[in-house]
Design a protein around this motif. Structure first.
Motif, PDB file in Angstrom:
ATOM      1  N   SER A  12      -0.584  -5.050   6.050  1.00  0.00           N
ATOM      2  CA  SER A  12      -0.250  -6.458   6.287  1.00  0.00           C
ATOM      3  C   SER A  12      -1.036  -7.398   5.378  1.00  0.00           C
ATOM      4  CB  SER A  12      -0.519  -6.822   7.751  1.00  0.00           C
ATOM      5  OG  SER A  12      -1.895  -6.725   8.037  1.00  0.00           O
ATOM      6  N   SER A  13      -1.709  -6.825   4.384  1.00  0.00           N
ATOM      7  CA  SER A  13      -2.524  -7.637   3.472  1.00  0.00           C
ATOM      8  C   SER A  13      -1.785  -7.878   2.166  1.00  0.00           C
ATOM      9  CB  SER A  13      -3.850  -6.908   3.185  1.00  0.00           C
ATOM     10  OG  SER A  13      -3.626  -5.796   2.332  1.00  0.00           O
TER      11      SER A  13
ATOM     12  N   ASP B 280       0.133 -15.139  14.228  1.00  0.00           N
ATOM     13  CA  ASP B 280      -0.179 -16.075  13.158  1.00  0.00           C
ATOM     14  C   ASP B 280      -0.830 -15.337  11.991  1.00  0.00           C
ATOM     15  OD1 ASP B 280      -0.749 -19.067  12.358  1.00  0.00           O
ATOM     16  OD2 ASP B 280      -2.610 -17.953  12.020  1.00  0.00           O
ATOM     17  N   GLN B 281      -0.340 -15.574  10.769  1.00  0.00           N
ATOM     18  CA  GLN B 281      -0.805 -14.798   9.623  1.00  0.00           C
ATOM     19  C   GLN B 281      -2.285 -14.987   9.339  1.00  0.00           C
ATOM     20  OE1 GLN B 281       0.924 -12.389   8.048  1.00  0.00           O
ATOM     21  NE2 GLN B 281      -1.049 -11.958   7.105  1.00  0.00           N
ATOM     22  N   GLU B 282      -2.802 -16.193   9.553  1.00  0.00           N
ATOM     23  CA  GLU B 282      -4.233 -16.425   9.327  1.00  0.00           C
ATOM     24  C   GLU B 282      -5.072 -15.577  10.283  1.00  0.00           C
ATOM     25  OE1 GLU B 282      -7.570 -20.032   9.444  1.00  0.00           O
ATOM     26  OE2 GLU B 282      -5.448 -20.456   9.819  1.00  0.00           O
TER      27      GLU B 282
ATOM     28  N   TYR C 199      -5.822  -7.479  16.562  1.00  0.00           N
ATOM     29  CA  TYR C 199      -4.941  -7.567  15.384  1.00  0.00           C
ATOM     30  C   TYR C 199      -3.507  -7.189  15.734  1.00  0.00           C
ATOM     31  CZ  TYR C 199      -2.760  -5.367  11.272  1.00  0.00           C
ATOM     32  OH  TYR C 199      -1.874  -4.963  10.308  1.00  0.00           O
TER      33      TYR C 199
ATOM     34  N   SER D 168       6.313  -8.492  10.985  1.00  0.00           N
ATOM     35  CA  SER D 168       5.461  -9.427  10.256  1.00  0.00           C
ATOM     36  C   SER D 168       4.904  -8.797   8.988  1.00  0.00           C
ATOM     37  CB  SER D 168       4.297  -9.888  11.145  1.00  0.00           C
ATOM     38  OG  SER D 168       3.421  -8.815  11.428  1.00  0.00           O
TER      39      SER D 168
ATOM     40  N   PRO E 164       4.792  -7.056   5.215  1.00  0.00           N
ATOM     41  CA  PRO E 164       5.530  -7.248   3.976  1.00  0.00           C
ATOM     42  C   PRO E 164       6.500  -6.101   3.782  1.00  0.00           C
ATOM     43  CG  PRO E 164       3.326  -6.435   3.528  1.00  0.00           C
ATOM     44  CD  PRO E 164       3.382  -6.759   4.982  1.00  0.00           C
TER      45      PRO E 164
ATOM     46  N   VAL F 131      -4.027 -12.811  11.768  1.00  0.00           N
ATOM     47  CA  VAL F 131      -3.821 -11.414  11.393  1.00  0.00           C
ATOM     48  C   VAL F 131      -4.801 -11.025  10.291  1.00  0.00           C
ATOM     49  CG1 VAL F 131      -2.226  -9.812  10.263  1.00  0.00           C
ATOM     50  CG2 VAL F 131      -1.398 -11.282  12.100  1.00  0.00           C
ATOM     51  N   SER F 132      -4.918 -11.860   9.275  1.00  0.00           N
ATOM     52  CA  SER F 132      -5.809 -11.566   8.150  1.00  0.00           C
ATOM     53  C   SER F 132      -7.269 -11.520   8.591  1.00  0.00           C
ATOM     54  CB  SER F 132      -5.635 -12.622   7.051  1.00  0.00           C
ATOM     55  OG  SER F 132      -4.324 -12.610   6.549  1.00  0.00           O
TER      56      SER F 132
END
Length: 272
Positions: free
Chosen positions: A170-171, A132-134, A127, A21, A23, A136-137
């Protein structure tokens, strides 16, 4: 990652989830945030909804009583003890987000480095399991909020710095995380978490030869790290070093008794 003695298998699955997941950043070229706060009721509900793992009836009953006591408790020692008990029940049920939120509430009341670290570590744990990316953030931001507080008072905590680094990867600014990991390894070239995470990130970016070098260094100094031993085998496999891969996977077979780990190893060996 912290040495919390979580089963290797669980950590492996969590790390693989993060791995794919993240980048795609180049790790080594040699070859507006959402927050969970006490005054946001929807955040508590969101924490409950993130995990669907069933909870045993007995645990649910105990939890209900503990939560009522926690909500009205003013004694700080009891707040700390209750939050630990509540978090442990949530963790048992696989509700890592709820455990983190509970320790977050305790940290707000206690305002101590120990409570900050517990909350930050719990958010980091949640974490690592989030997909889900939301989510994760959100969890990454909360991790950094609390671990930054601890690091401001104890900058030598490299274990916490590596956790923060991985949340940055991951940000929207992944290179900040890579830079932090490099700083950790500059200060401590044999740092277990630093070497492991740099190896994982090299794998994620397709730099398998570089990943193998990182994991070789890791297992040289930390031979008991089964995860590192396994990923070294994967790195050898992906970089077409088949003889080394075979030997490495056979080593992992002798080190681990986890059925799913052994099944993964067997799968690789069959492909060699």
């Amino acid at each position: 990652m912290k040495k919390s003695q979580i089963l290797v298998l669980i950590l492996g699955v969590a790390t693989i989830g993060i791995l794919y997941s993240l980048p795609r950043v180049v790790v080594d070229n040699e070859e507006g945030s959402t927050q969970i706060t006490e005054d946001q009721p929807s955040s508590a509900q969101k924490a409950e909804e993130l995990h669907d793992a069933p909870m045993e009836a007995e645990d649910r009953e105990v939890l209900s009583g503990l939560l009522k006591n926690f909500d009205t408790q003013e004694n700080k020692e009891k707040i700390a003890a209750l939050s630990d008990q509540i978090a442990s029940i949530y963790i048992k049920a696989g509700k890592f987000d709820s455990a983190a939120y509970t320790l977050d509430r305790a940290a707000v009341k206690l305002e101590t480095p120990q409570s900050w670290e517990k909350a930050g570590a719990a958010y980091y744990e949640a974490y690592t399991f989030a997909l889900d990316q939301e989510k994760v953030s959100l969890l990454a931001e909360k991790t950094r909020t609390y671990l930054t507080k601890v690091l401001e008072q104890d900058p030598k905590r490299l274990d916490l710095k590596t956790k923060m680094a991985m949340t940055y990867v991951s940000s929207a600014n992944p290179m900040q995380g890579i830079t932090m990991l490099r700083e950790v390894l500059e200060e401590d070239p044999t740092n277990e978490d630093g070497l492991f995470n740099m190896g994982v990130l090299s794998m994620q970016s397709g730099q398998y030869k570089r990943a193998a070098e990182r994991f070789e260094e890791l297992v040289k100094h930390h031979p008991e790290n089964v995860q590192g031993q396994f990923y070294l085998g994967v790195s050898y496999f992906e970089s077409k070093q088949n003889n080394k891969a075979k030997q490495q996977f056979e080593l992992v077979q002798s080190m681990s008794k986890e059925p799913m780990v052994l099944a993964s190893v067997e799968g690789y060996l069959e492909r060699l």
